[in-house]
Scaffold this motif. Sequence first.
Motif, PDB file in Angstrom:
ATOM      1  N   ASP A 181      10.367 -12.091  -0.499  1.00  0.00           N
ATOM      2  CA  ASP A 181       9.692 -11.150  -1.388  1.00  0.00           C
ATOM      3  C   ASP A 181       8.287 -10.832  -0.872  1.00  0.00           C
ATOM      4  OD1 ASP A 181       9.637  -9.763  -4.112  1.00  0.00           O
ATOM      5  OD2 ASP A 181       7.864 -11.041  -4.250  1.00  0.00           O
ATOM      6  N   ARG A 182       7.582 -11.845  -0.401  1.00  0.00           N
ATOM      7  CA  ARG A 182       6.257 -11.602   0.189  1.00  0.00           C
ATOM      8  C   ARG A 182       6.373 -10.709   1.418  1.00  0.00           C
ATOM      9  NH1 ARG A 182       4.243 -15.961   2.656  1.00  0.00           N
ATOM     10  NH2 ARG A 182       2.230 -14.899   2.819  1.00  0.00           N
ATOM     11  N   TRP A 185       6.964  -6.752   0.675  1.00  0.00           N
ATOM     12  CA  TRP A 185       5.819  -5.903   0.352  1.00  0.00           C
ATOM     13  C   TRP A 185       4.868  -5.750   1.531  1.00  0.00           C
ATOM     14  CZ3 TRP A 185       7.040  -3.047  -3.404  1.00  0.00           C
ATOM     15  CH2 TRP A 185       7.891  -3.526  -4.406  1.00  0.00           C
ATOM     16  N   HIS A 186       4.773  -6.771   2.360  1.00  0.00           N
ATOM     17  CA  HIS A 186       3.941  -6.655   3.562  1.00  0.00           C
ATOM     18  C   HIS A 186       4.541  -5.629   4.520  1.00  0.00           C
ATOM     19  CE1 HIS A 186       0.957  -8.095   6.467  1.00  0.00           C
ATOM     20  NE2 HIS A 186       1.925  -8.002   7.382  1.00  0.00           N
ATOM     21  N   ARG A 189       4.003  -2.145   3.249  1.00  0.00           N
ATOM     22  CA  ARG A 189       2.603  -1.725   3.359  1.00  0.00           C
ATOM     23  C   ARG A 189       2.272  -1.293   4.775  1.00  0.00           C
ATOM     24  NH1 ARG A 189      -2.082  -4.299   4.609  1.00  0.00           N
ATOM     25  NH2 ARG A 189      -1.105  -6.363   4.605  1.00  0.00           N
ATOM     26  N   ALA A 207      13.421  -5.004  -4.486  1.00  0.00           N
ATOM     27  CA  ALA A 207      12.318  -4.061  -4.353  1.00  0.00           C
ATOM     28  C   ALA A 207      12.025  -3.307  -5.647  1.00  0.00           C
ATOM     29  CB  ALA A 207      12.617  -3.060  -3.243  1.00  0.00           C
ATOM     30  N   VAL A 222       8.697   2.412  -7.271  1.00  0.00           N
ATOM     31  CA  VAL A 222       8.304   1.427  -6.270  1.00  0.00           C
ATOM     32  C   VAL A 222       6.875   1.750  -5.846  1.00  0.00           C
ATOM     33  CG1 VAL A 222       8.752   0.483  -3.981  1.00  0.00           C
ATOM     34  CG2 VAL A 222      10.664   1.053  -5.492  1.00  0.00           C
ATOM     35  N   GLN A 224       3.311   0.538  -3.798  1.00  0.00           N
ATOM     36  CA  GLN A 224       2.768  -0.314  -2.753  1.00  0.00           C
ATOM     37  C   GLN A 224       1.273  -0.083  -2.679  1.00  0.00           C
ATOM     38  OE1 GLN A 224       4.049  -2.831  -0.762  1.00  0.00           O
ATOM     39  NE2 GLN A 224       1.845  -2.998  -0.437  1.00  0.00           N
ATOM     40  N   ASP A 225       0.516  -1.108  -3.109  1.00  0.00           N
ATOM     41  CA  ASP A 225      -0.942  -0.996  -3.137  1.00  0.00           C
ATOM     42  C   ASP A 225      -1.398   0.232  -3.925  1.00  0.00           C
ATOM     43  OD1 ASP A 225      -1.148  -3.288  -1.671  1.00  0.00           O
ATOM     44  OD2 ASP A 225      -1.427  -2.285   0.256  1.00  0.00           O
TER      45      ASP A 225
END
Length: 261
Positions: A181-182, A185-186, A189, A207, A222, A224-225
Motif C-alpha cells: 500500500d505504501r 501511492w509512492h 506520485r 487503490a 483516486v 494523489q497528494d
Amino acid sequence: MGGQKSALLAESICDWWSLAGVDGLVGEEPAGWLVLPPANDAAPPKLKAPAAEPEAMPLPAALQRQEAPVAPAAKGPVVFPEDWAAFQNWLAEDPDVPGSQWDARRVLPTGNPGAPLMLFTAWPEVDDQRDGALFAGPAGTLLDAMLRAIGASRADCYVASLAITRPPGGRCDERDTAELDRLLWHHLRLAGPERLLLIGSDIVRMAANIALADARGRLLDVNQDGRKMETVAVAHPAMLLARPAHKAAAWDSLKLFNRGR
C-alpha cells in the motif's frame, strides 16, 4: 532330675546339636572367643549385565519434534527512492522491494512515466511471470483491442504492476499488503499520470477502496497528494476471456475516457 526321662532329654539335646553341626563342645585348637570369626558367606555371584536393548528406530520426519523457527529480525519500513531513474533501478535490483519475494523473475514496468495514461494492475499473471512482461499472451491481445476502442495504444501508456512478482495463488497476506500500500501511492506520485486505468479487482480494492462490481461505469475518486486522477476500473483481460459476459461492464467504464473528447 533323673530317671529314664532325663536320659531321653539329654539324648534329644545331643541329637539337636548334632543336627545343627556341632560335633564337640571344645575344639582341639585354642580359640579366641572374643574375636569375630570371618564371614563364611560365599561371595555373591556377579550379576550378569543385562543385554543391551535394541536401538529404537527414529521417528518419521513428520513426527519428530521440530525446533521453533527463529523469527527474523524486524526491519524498519523500506525507504523508497525519490528519483524516477533510481526508483526504476531499485525495482529491478533491490532485494527489499515489497512484492519481489515470491519469484526470482521480476516483471518490471514499461513505457514512459510522462505518458498521459497509466495502466496499473496488482501483480503479474501466470503468463506474465513466465514471459517476463505484463499482459502477455491472449490477455494482452484483448487489452490492446480495448485500448484501440478508446483511441489509445499500449505504446503510448505507462504499464506497471504494484508487485513485480506474483504471490502464490494470486493472494498476499496482510503484512505484505501494508508495505504494498505504501509502494502504491509512492509509485503513483512519481509516475503522475493524467488518467489511470486500474486493471483487476485487487488493485481496484487497494487503490480506490471499492469492489470492482461497484466501479462499473464510474469515475473513481483516486487522489494523489491532493491531485485527482481521472480513474476507471476494469476486470483483468484474463478474466474477461474466461467470462465474456463481463466485457460489457468493462466497456461501460472504458468509454468514460472518451467523454468530452
